[in-house]
Scaffold this motif. Structure first.
Motif, PDB file in Angstrom:
ATOM      1  N   PRO A 200      -0.653   6.155  -5.569  1.00 31.78           N
ATOM      2  CA  PRO A 200      -1.500   4.976  -5.749  1.00 31.78           C
ATOM      3  C   PRO A 200      -1.184   4.257  -7.060  1.00 31.78           C
ATOM      4  O   PRO A 200      -1.056   4.892  -8.109  1.00 31.78           O
ATOM      5  N   GLN A 201      -1.060   2.931  -6.995  1.00 30.64           N
ATOM      6  CA  GLN A 201      -0.690   2.142  -8.165  1.00 30.64           C
ATOM      7  C   GLN A 201      -1.548   0.891  -8.270  1.00 30.64           C
ATOM      8  O   GLN A 201      -1.992   0.340  -7.253  1.00 30.64           O
ATOM      9  N   ALA A 202      -1.747   0.435  -9.490  1.00 32.37           N
ATOM     10  CA  ALA A 202      -2.301  -0.899  -9.694  1.00 32.37           C
ATOM     11  C   ALA A 202      -1.310  -1.920  -9.124  1.00 32.37           C
ATOM     12  O   ALA A 202      -0.100  -1.677  -9.135  1.00 32.37           O
ATOM     13  N   PRO A 203      -1.808  -3.059  -8.621  1.00 25.92           N
ATOM     14  CA  PRO A 203      -0.910  -4.031  -7.983  1.00 25.92           C
ATOM     15  C   PRO A 203       0.270  -4.448  -8.845  1.00 25.92           C
ATOM     16  O   PRO A 203       1.404  -4.553  -8.353  1.00 25.92           O
ATOM     17  N   GLU A 204       0.047  -4.676 -10.158  1.00 31.45           N
ATOM     18  CA  GLU A 204       1.145  -5.133 -11.000  1.00 31.45           C
ATOM     19  C   GLU A 204       2.203  -4.052 -11.204  1.00 31.45           C
ATOM     20  O   GLU A 204       3.396  -4.341 -11.326  1.00 31.45           O
ATOM     21  N   ALA A 205       1.775  -2.782 -11.214  1.00 27.95           N
ATOM     22  CA  ALA A 205       2.745  -1.686 -11.307  1.00 27.95           C
ATOM     23  C   ALA A 205       3.535  -1.554 -10.010  1.00 27.95           C
ATOM     24  O   ALA A 205       4.759  -1.374 -10.023  1.00 27.95           O
ATOM     25  N   LEU A 206       2.855  -1.652  -8.884  1.00 28.87           N
ATOM     26  CA  LEU A 206       3.534  -1.549  -7.592  1.00 28.87           C
ATOM     27  C   LEU A 206       4.537  -2.684  -7.407  1.00 28.87           C
ATOM     28  O   LEU A 206       5.636  -2.474  -6.869  1.00 28.87           O
ATOM     29  N   ASP A 207       4.195  -3.878  -7.876  1.00 26.00           N
ATOM     30  CA  ASP A 207       5.120  -5.007  -7.769  1.00 26.00           C
ATOM     31  C   ASP A 207       6.434  -4.703  -8.481  1.00 26.00           C
ATOM     32  O   ASP A 207       7.521  -5.005  -7.969  1.00 26.00           O
ATOM     33  N   VAL A 208       6.339  -4.118  -9.663  1.00 22.69           N
ATOM     34  CA  VAL A 208       7.539  -3.782 -10.433  1.00 22.69           C
ATOM     35  C   VAL A 208       8.379  -2.734  -9.704  1.00 22.69           C
ATOM     36  O   VAL A 208       9.612  -2.849  -9.602  1.00 22.69           O
ATOM     37  N   ILE A 209       7.717  -1.698  -9.199  1.00 20.47           N
ATOM     38  CA  ILE A 209       8.426  -0.626  -8.492  1.00 20.47           C
ATOM     39  C   ILE A 209       9.084  -1.171  -7.235  1.00 20.47           C
ATOM     40  O   ILE A 209      10.256  -0.871  -6.934  1.00 20.47           O
ATOM     41  N   GLU A 210       8.369  -1.982  -6.497  1.00 18.19           N
ATOM     42  CA  GLU A 210       8.925  -2.547  -5.259  1.00 18.19           C
ATOM     43  C   GLU A 210      10.105  -3.465  -5.541  1.00 18.19           C
ATOM     44  O   GLU A 210      11.092  -3.473  -4.786  1.00 18.19           O
ATOM     45  N   ALA A 211      10.027  -4.246  -6.618  1.00 15.60           N
ATOM     46  CA  ALA A 211      11.126  -5.157  -6.947  1.00 15.60           C
ATOM     47  C   ALA A 211      12.398  -4.383  -7.290  1.00 15.60           C
ATOM     48  O   ALA A 211      13.502  -4.731  -6.847  1.00 15.60           O
ATOM     49  N   ARG A 212      12.243  -3.315  -8.093  1.00  9.74           N
ATOM     50  CA  ARG A 212      13.426  -2.513  -8.439  1.00  9.74           C
ATOM     51  C   ARG A 212      13.965  -1.797  -7.203  1.00  9.74           C
ATOM     52  O   ARG A 212      15.183  -1.700  -7.012  1.00  9.74           O
ATOM     53  N   ALA A 213      13.079  -1.305  -6.358  1.00  9.37           N
ATOM     54  CA  ALA A 213      13.519  -0.633  -5.132  1.00  9.37           C
ATOM     55  C   ALA A 213      14.317  -1.586  -4.247  1.00  9.37           C
ATOM     56  O   ALA A 213      15.336  -1.204  -3.657  1.00  9.37           O
ATOM     57  N   ALA A 214      13.861  -2.821  -4.155  1.00 15.61           N
ATOM     58  CA  ALA A 214      14.570  -3.807  -3.334  1.00 15.61           C
ATOM     59  C   ALA A 214      15.972  -4.060  -3.871  1.00 15.61           C
ATOM     60  O   ALA A 214      16.944  -4.176  -3.095  1.00 15.61           O
ATOM     61  N   ARG A 215      16.108  -4.138  -5.208  1.00 12.86           N
ATOM     62  CA  ARG A 215      17.423  -4.378  -5.796  1.00 12.86           C
ATOM     63  C   ARG A 215      18.387  -3.226  -5.538  1.00 12.86           C
ATOM     64  O   ARG A 215      19.597  -3.434  -5.401  1.00 12.86           O
ATOM     65  N   LEU A 216      17.856  -2.011  -5.485  1.00 13.81           N
ATOM     66  CA  LEU A 216      18.704  -0.822  -5.340  1.00 13.81           C
ATOM     67  C   LEU A 216      18.781  -0.300  -3.914  1.00 13.81           C
ATOM     68  O   LEU A 216      19.426   0.721  -3.660  1.00 13.81           O
ATOM     69  N   GLY A 217      18.130  -0.966  -2.982  1.00  7.48           N
ATOM     70  CA  GLY A 217      18.136  -0.475  -1.606  1.00  7.48           C
ATOM     71  C   GLY A 217      17.443   0.864  -1.456  1.00  7.48           C
ATOM     72  O   GLY A 217      17.889   1.732  -0.702  1.00  7.48           O
ATOM     73  N   VAL A 218      16.345   1.035  -2.195  1.00 12.32           N
ATOM     74  CA  VAL A 218      15.600   2.307  -2.183  1.00 12.32           C
ATOM     75  C   VAL A 218      14.513   2.257  -1.112  1.00 12.32           C
ATOM     76  O   VAL A 218      13.622   1.404  -1.174  1.00 12.32           O
ATOM     77  N   PRO A 219      14.549   3.155  -0.135  1.00 15.08           N
ATOM     78  CA  PRO A 219      13.442   3.225   0.826  1.00 15.08           C
ATOM     79  C   PRO A 219      12.192   3.774   0.139  1.00 15.08           C
ATOM     80  O   PRO A 219      12.227   4.874  -0.429  1.00 15.08           O
ATOM     81  N   LEU A 220      11.104   3.010   0.150  1.00 16.04           N
ATOM     82  CA  LEU A 220       9.851   3.450  -0.450  1.00 16.04           C
ATOM     83  C   LEU A 220       8.921   4.031   0.607  1.00 16.04           C
ATOM     84  O   LEU A 220       8.820   3.509   1.721  1.00 16.04           O
ATOM     85  N   LEU A 221       8.248   5.112   0.230  1.00 19.12           N
ATOM     86  CA  LEU A 221       7.167   5.687   1.033  1.00 19.12           C
ATOM     87  C   LEU A 221       5.919   5.607   0.164  1.00 19.12           C
ATOM     88  O   LEU A 221       5.650   6.493  -0.645  1.00 19.12           O
ATOM     89  N   ALA A 222       5.174   4.519   0.289  1.00 18.83           N
ATOM     90  CA  ALA A 222       4.112   4.194  -0.652  1.00 18.83           C
ATOM     91  C   ALA A 222       2.730   4.499  -0.096  1.00 18.83           C
ATOM     92  O   ALA A 222       2.458   4.295   1.102  1.00 18.83           O
ATOM     93  N   TYR A 223       1.873   4.964  -0.985  1.00 17.31           N
ATOM     94  CA  TYR A 223       0.470   5.208  -0.637  1.00 17.31           C
ATOM     95  C   TYR A 223      -0.165   3.914  -0.128  1.00 17.31           C
ATOM     96  O   TYR A 223       0.034   2.829  -0.675  1.00 17.31           O
ATOM     97  N   GLY A 224      -0.951   4.031   0.927  1.00 21.41           N
ATOM     98  CA  GLY A 224      -1.635   2.885   1.493  1.00 21.41           C
ATOM     99  C   GLY A 224      -0.795   2.081   2.461  1.00 21.41           C
ATOM    100  O   GLY A 224      -1.326   1.241   3.195  1.00 21.41           O
ATOM    101  N   GLN A 225       0.513   2.346   2.479  1.00 21.43           N
ATOM    102  CA  GLN A 225       1.400   1.664   3.415  1.00 21.43           C
ATOM    103  C   GLN A 225       2.040   2.654   4.387  1.00 21.43           C
ATOM    104  O   GLN A 225       1.930   2.498   5.602  1.00 21.43           O
ATOM    105  N   HIS A 226       2.696   3.658   3.816  1.00 21.64           N
ATOM    106  CA  HIS A 226       3.429   4.621   4.638  1.00 21.64           C
ATOM    107  C   HIS A 226       2.726   5.970   4.744  1.00 21.64           C
ATOM    108  O   HIS A 226       3.080   6.779   5.592  1.00 21.64           O
TER     109      HIS A 226
END
Length: 427
Positions: A200-226
């Protein structure tokens, strides 16, 4: 363990505490140089699960280890800081590192490094990696020490999995003043194409993690989504894309452990572990000084009718988790014995606890040069409305509390360094 070997290990560690740079200096250059001289043992490790986050990474690691070991796997584990003894940081195929092996590895790393600059954490991390590379196992669990991007553990090019537990404000002097900056440092453990479990992350923290994951092609398994986790009728219900698990509540106390358990279960399920391993993860994990009930030792003798707890949480998010845990317990007056470091957001930590605390007795952390003086801890507590006094020691503080309220619920809190002192002295 022979007494001479124990002294040898302690002396080596004391000498390493004087290494240059003496203070934290986040960079990977020194680590890469030392590992190269050691033959790059980081490339010889069993599959690595790398964990970062502000709170919960230690508990999450403990649950993953319990689950993997229940499934029959041999597991290395690296964590920090230690509480009572340094050996707690390095667990080799299930067992704490032996005194003789620790001494030999520290000597080897020191000799190879020579007079070149290195920090205490870097050289001891190298010793742990060397130990793991030389002992067969099925998995290696590496817990980040500080941040992630430039942490000494971030030398694994292709881990099996990464995990980011909840990110909050802490260690601003090293990681940045904002949650966005800190999340960027934690997200530095992401590696191209390697899946990441996100708690679980605050929205602004999750945005940062998701942006870096997108740049690196990282599959995310995130709380509240997956994956999702919640308490229902005294049980824990976990659900991900492969189905639902109905499990006992985590044996580690506190509502926040549901989130940590969820991240551990998401990791275990991703690695193909069965339901039995998942149940073991939440019922067999051990992690001292995280809302740990003390049941024996000299402090219990001081307050035989009291309910005595120990927790090492030290930032506002950790304080909020403690408050939620205390609030969920059967009603009983709560009295805190608190000692903190002078680098922490003391008022922010206190503010989270003000609504569930009858009193606070402030102590200085013994033998810790960065302790906040008890008078300042006391003043911080009073500033948020907690009645506070000072004591010269934890034992004296406890005595003062139980003289007034023999059956009090007493929580010793504020720092892992204080918790370690308690575990050493109260064994």
């Amino acid at each position: 363990m022979n007494k001479g070997a124990a002294v040898s290990s302690d002396l080596i560690l004391q000498r390493m505490m004087t290494l240059h740079p003496k203070v934290i200096d986040l960079t990977l250059d020194r680590m890469h140089r030392l590992l190269l001289r050691l033959g790059n043992p980081e490339n010889l490790l069993p599959p690595v699960i790398h964990l970062a986050g502000t709170n919960g990474k230690g508990s999450t690691q403990a649950m993953i280890r319990a689950g993997l070991e229940a499934a029959g796997h041999r597991v290395h584990a690296y964590t920090s800081p230690h509480l009572a003894r340094f050996h707690e940081r390095i667990r080799i195929a299930g067992d704490l590192i032996s005194e003789d092996l620790l001494t030999a590895l520290l000597d080897e790393c020191s000799a190879v490094n020579g007079s070149d600059p290195i920090t205490f954490f870097e050289i001891t991390t190298a010793a742990g990696i060397l130990a793991f590379a030389r002992t067969p196992a099925d998995f290696t669990l590496l817990e980040v020490g500080l941040g992630g991007r430039l942490d000494a553990t971030n030398v694994i090019e292709v881990p099996r999995l990464t995990i980011i537990t909840p990110v909050s404000i802490d260690h601003q002097q090293y990681l940045g003043e904002t949650l966005t900056e800190i999340a960027g440092e934690k997200a530095g453990i992401l590696k191209r194409g390697v899946p990441c479990i996100v708690g679980p992350q605050a929205p602004e923290a999750l945005d940062v993690i998701e942006a870096r994951a997108a740049r690196l092609g990282v599959p995310l398994l995130a709380y509240g989504q997956h994956w999702h986790v919640q308490a229902e009728r005294g049980r824990m219900v976990f659900q991900d894309e492969t189905g639902l698990l109905d499990l006992p509540l985590p044996n580690l106390p506190g509502p926040h452990q549901l989130q940590n358990a969820g991240a551990a279960l998401a990791a275990l399920r991703h690695m193909g572990c069965d339901d039995a391993a998942c149940e073991a993860a939440v019922t067999r994990a051990e992690w001292p000084a995280r809302m740990q009930r003390l049941r024996q030792g000299p402090l219990i003798d001081v307050a035989p009718q009291a309910e005595l707890w120990l927790d090492g949480g030290h930032n506002p998010a950790g304080g909020a988790a403690i408050a939620a845990t205390l609030t969920a317990m059967p009603p009983r007056p709560v009295h805190l014995i608190c000692g903190m470091l002078n680098t922490k957001d003391v008022a922010g930590y206190m503010r989270t606890l003000a609504g569930c605390t009858a009193s606070l007795t402030a102590v200085s952390i013994p033998n810790e040069q960065n302790t906040l003086p008890a008078a300042e801890t006391c003043a911080a507590a009073r500033s948020v409305g907690i009645p506070a006094t000072e004591a010269a020691s934890v034992a004296e503080a406890l005595q003062k509390i139980v003289e007034i309220e023999p059956q009090a619920r007493v929580l010793i809190c504020g720092s892992l360094y204080l918790a370690g002192a308690i575990l050493r002295e109260n064994a």
